[in-house]
Write a protein that holds these residues in place. Structure first.
Motif, PDB file in Angstrom:
ATOM      1  N   ASN A 265       3.858  13.002  -7.168  1.00  0.00           N
ATOM      2  CA  ASN A 265       4.774  12.678  -6.071  1.00  0.00           C
ATOM      3  C   ASN A 265       6.167  12.308  -6.566  1.00  0.00           C
ATOM      4  OD1 ASN A 265       4.330  10.182  -7.157  1.00  0.00           O
ATOM      5  ND2 ASN A 265       3.220   9.344  -5.407  1.00  0.00           N
TER       6      ASN A 265
ATOM      7  N   LYS B 280       0.843  -1.188   0.000  1.00  0.00           N
ATOM      8  CA  LYS B 280       0.000   0.000   0.000  1.00  0.00           C
ATOM      9  C   LYS B 280       0.887   1.249   0.000  1.00  0.00           C
ATOM     10  CE  LYS B 280      -3.795  -2.408   0.142  1.00  0.00           C
ATOM     11  NZ  LYS B 280      -4.672  -2.509  -1.025  1.00  0.00           N
ATOM     12  N   TYR B 281       1.481   1.562  -1.122  1.00  0.00           N
ATOM     13  CA  TYR B 281       2.269   2.777  -1.230  1.00  0.00           C
ATOM     14  C   TYR B 281       2.232   3.253  -2.665  1.00  0.00           C
ATOM     15  CZ  TYR B 281       5.927  -0.082  -3.339  1.00  0.00           C
ATOM     16  OH  TYR B 281       6.619  -0.923  -4.163  1.00  0.00           O
ATOM     17  N   ASN B 282       2.572   4.502  -2.893  1.00  0.00           N
ATOM     18  CA  ASN B 282       2.554   5.013  -4.259  1.00  0.00           C
ATOM     19  C   ASN B 282       3.646   6.053  -4.488  1.00  0.00           C
ATOM     20  OD1 ASN B 282       1.568   7.118  -2.784  1.00  0.00           O
ATOM     21  ND2 ASN B 282      -0.323   7.404  -3.952  1.00  0.00           N
ATOM     22  N   SER B 283       4.795   5.872  -3.844  1.00  0.00           N
ATOM     23  CA  SER B 283       5.905   6.796  -4.057  1.00  0.00           C
ATOM     24  C   SER B 283       7.221   6.044  -3.966  1.00  0.00           C
ATOM     25  CB  SER B 283       5.885   7.916  -3.008  1.00  0.00           C
ATOM     26  OG  SER B 283       6.279   7.421  -1.731  1.00  0.00           O
TER      27      SER B 283
ATOM     28  N   ALA C 103       8.354   5.579  -0.242  1.00  0.00           N
ATOM     29  CA  ALA C 103       7.665   4.502   0.455  1.00  0.00           C
ATOM     30  C   ALA C 103       8.197   3.148  -0.003  1.00  0.00           C
ATOM     31  CB  ALA C 103       6.163   4.598   0.230  1.00  0.00           C
TER      32      ALA C 103
ATOM     33  N   ASP D 183       6.830   5.895  -8.184  1.00  0.00           N
ATOM     34  CA  ASP D 183       6.414   4.559  -7.783  1.00  0.00           C
ATOM     35  C   ASP D 183       6.888   3.536  -8.828  1.00  0.00           C
ATOM     36  OD1 ASP D 183       5.022   2.233  -7.187  1.00  0.00           O
ATOM     37  OD2 ASP D 183       3.040   3.153  -7.217  1.00  0.00           O
TER      38      ASP D 183
ATOM     39  N   ARG E   6      -1.659  -1.015  -8.513  1.00  0.00           N
ATOM     40  CA  ARG E   6      -1.765  -0.545  -7.135  1.00  0.00           C
ATOM     41  C   ARG E   6      -3.215  -0.555  -6.624  1.00  0.00           C
ATOM     42  NH1 ARG E   6       2.495  -1.679  -5.862  1.00  0.00           N
ATOM     43  NH2 ARG E   6       4.383  -0.440  -6.105  1.00  0.00           N
TER      44      ARG E   6
ATOM     45  N   GLU F 298      11.398   2.498   1.850  1.00  0.00           N
ATOM     46  CA  GLU F 298      11.140   2.092   3.231  1.00  0.00           C
ATOM     47  C   GLU F 298      10.743   0.621   3.302  1.00  0.00           C
ATOM     48  OE1 GLU F 298      11.799   3.846   6.000  1.00  0.00           O
ATOM     49  OE2 GLU F 298      12.668   5.236   4.525  1.00  0.00           O
ATOM     50  N   LEU F 299      10.003   0.149   2.312  1.00  0.00           N
ATOM     51  CA  LEU F 299       9.653  -1.269   2.254  1.00  0.00           C
ATOM     52  C   LEU F 299      10.906  -2.128   2.108  1.00  0.00           C
ATOM     53  CD1 LEU F 299       7.570  -3.618   1.929  1.00  0.00           C
ATOM     54  CD2 LEU F 299       7.598  -3.129  -0.517  1.00  0.00           C
TER      55      LEU F 299
END
Length: 489
Positions: free
Chosen positions: A259, A3-6, A9, A212, A240, A12-13
């Motif tokens: 983004n 659940k991310y779109n950048s 993010a 993303d 997504r 970070e995963l």
């Protein structure tokens, strides 16, 4: 499904998964050093050996760009792409096929909501220089200049308003100009540019960098799967299950990815061309996916930059042209296109497709095909012909049975060595247009060619004749749960 779109993010995963991401604070020069380092860390693909697959690598201290970082290799592993897209690596082609069939159109948000416009630089300002704003690397000391290799180029048809997004070779040429290479006849933005030029009009274009990963993969779809007028951002939205967010540019009548880490706003100027290596005179452009450095084009279209916007402490994302990153970006959408084409014609026979590293994701595909009855004999070759139709830049296709792993090239070569005879299982298709970057597709290499970029395509049928399947059964081992003896595995 993540659940991310950048891009941030996504990073970070990866930080939570051992072996998928690393950073370095050792200062690095963008000129040739970044790619020179990553060649050994994780480039893979068709890069000259020694190379390997490894983690994505963030350079935190880039000489001359104190407030920026450079990320390379985000998609340079099929396992990592699967992790980022929330799918098993061997199922990625199917994920993208389903996304094409159930698109989610992008949405537009206000400029105030757009992360990409936190910092603004306008070309009209004194001292504006894109080469100082953008830490764009050169891949090798021979490159024509700093290249943007992961720029999502977004433009619209000047008459219909239909929009498209693709990735192109972009070289920073001066403080406010960028050259843009188009593979002849292969990209929708090329058709948009030609139409605008014929009307004597500039073509507004935005270039979004650092987005993303779903967008980066979706942007690599090509016709006939995504025909002109089909906005590939809707594929990223489907991956997504959330619409890609766009925002209006500040200086041109076009949109950009809201983004993104960086956005370049500019116009493709009609009847304005430049020699690609005008600043270096090396005769070279940059390393391309076949593993060779491309020749500098003598006349490439020119973008006049109007503005650059970016996030605070932006991340420049880049890749090595012949790396595994290109294999995944180009190859996985191609797999989806082949699966879609063959499944429509003969449902249930094609088990999987792999556009392998040796072909840079474009030149070579392995088709795993299941013959269910005697009447399926010969359909495997028809599937290969359909694959050539789905993706015209394919050069070689290997067909294997369902008991051969198409993602393991040793297993594919096993099939070639034990289930293939060159004189009866090789199909030649001469005189067909392929991809111009293959150096063997030149008239000086083959005097019989009518033009550069024409190839002899080949099918290697490494499948067992249906009537002889019993003779080719592989050794059957005892099925056990090996973890009882080897729990650490």
């Amino acid at each position: 499904m993540p659940k991310y779109n950048s891009l941030r993010a996504a990073i970070e995963l990866l930080k939570k998964v051992p072996g998928q991401y690393m950073e370095t604070d050792v200062p690095v020069k963008p000129h040739a050093e970044i790619s020179g380092i990553y060649r050994y860390v994780g480039a893979g693909g068709t890069v000259k050996r020694p190379t390997k697959q490894g983690p994505a690598l963030m350079f935190n201290q880039v000489t001359g760009h104190e407030d920026a970082r450079v990320l390379i290799g985000l998609l340079a592993s099929r396992e990592r792409v699967g992790l980022l897209l929330g799918e098993k690596p061997e199922r990625l082609g199917f994920l993208l096929k389903e996304a094409v069939e159930h698109p989610i159109r992008p949405v537009v948000i206000s400029n105030a909501e757009a992360d990409c416009q936190e910092v603004k630089h306008f070309a009209a300002e004194e001292g504006f220089d894109i080469r100082k704003i953008l830490p764009a690397p050169t891949n090798t000391p021979e490159d024509a200049g700093p290249y943007i290799t992961m720029g999502m180029c977004y433009a619209s048809d000047v008459e219909t308003g239909e929009s498209d997004i693709t990735i192109h070779r972009l070289c920073l040429q001066s403080e406010d100009t960028i050259s843009m290479y188009f593979v002849p006849g292969a990209r929708h933005l090329g058709a948009f540019r030609e139409k605008a030029e014929a009307l004597g009009r500039p073509l507004p274009i935005s270039i979004s960098i650092g987005v993303d990963p779903a967008i980066e993969i979706a942007a690599c779809f090509e016709p006939p799967t995504t025909p002109i007028g089909f906005n590939e951002l809707s594929v990223a939205g489907a991956i997504r299950n959330s619409a890609v967010r766009l925002t209006n540019c500040l200086t041109i009548e076009e949109k950009c990815i809201a983004n993104a880490e960086y956005v370049i706003e500019g116009e493709l100027i009609p009847d304005s061309y430049i020699r690609e290596d005008i600043n270096t005179n090396t005769g070279k452009a940059m390393p391309e996916f076949p593993g060779y450095t491309g020749n500098a084009n003598q006349a490439v279209p020119l973008i006049k930059v109007k503005a650059v916007t970016h996030r605070e402490n932006p991340i420049m994302q880049t890749c090595i042209g012949p790396s595994e990153e290109h294999v995944n970006m180009a190859g996985i959408p191609t797999e989806a296109s082949i699966i879609q084409m063959v499944e429509r014609a003969m449902p249930g026979r094609l088990q999987n497709v792999y556009c392998c590293s040796a072909g840079g994701g474009k030149y070579m595909a392995v088709l795993q095909f299941k013959k269910r009855t005697q009447s399926d004999e010969g359909r495997q070759r028809q599937a290969a012909l359909l694959a050539f139709s789905a993706f015209s830049e394919l050069k070689h296709i290997f067909i294997v049975d369902e008991d051969v792993d198409p993602f393991d090239m040793n297993d594919v070569l096993f099939a070639m060595n034990t289930r293939y005879q060159g004189d009866i299982d090789t199909i030649f298709i001469p005189g067909v247009r392929c991809h111009p970057l293959d150096p063997s597709q030149k008239m000086e290499y083959n005097l019989a060619l009518r033009d550069n970029g024409i190839s002899c395509k080949m099918i290697f049928d490494c499948t067992v004749p249906y009537a002889q399947k019993k003779r080719f059964e592989r050794s059957k081992f005892l099925e056990v749960d090996y973890r009882k003896w080897c729990p650490e595995l």
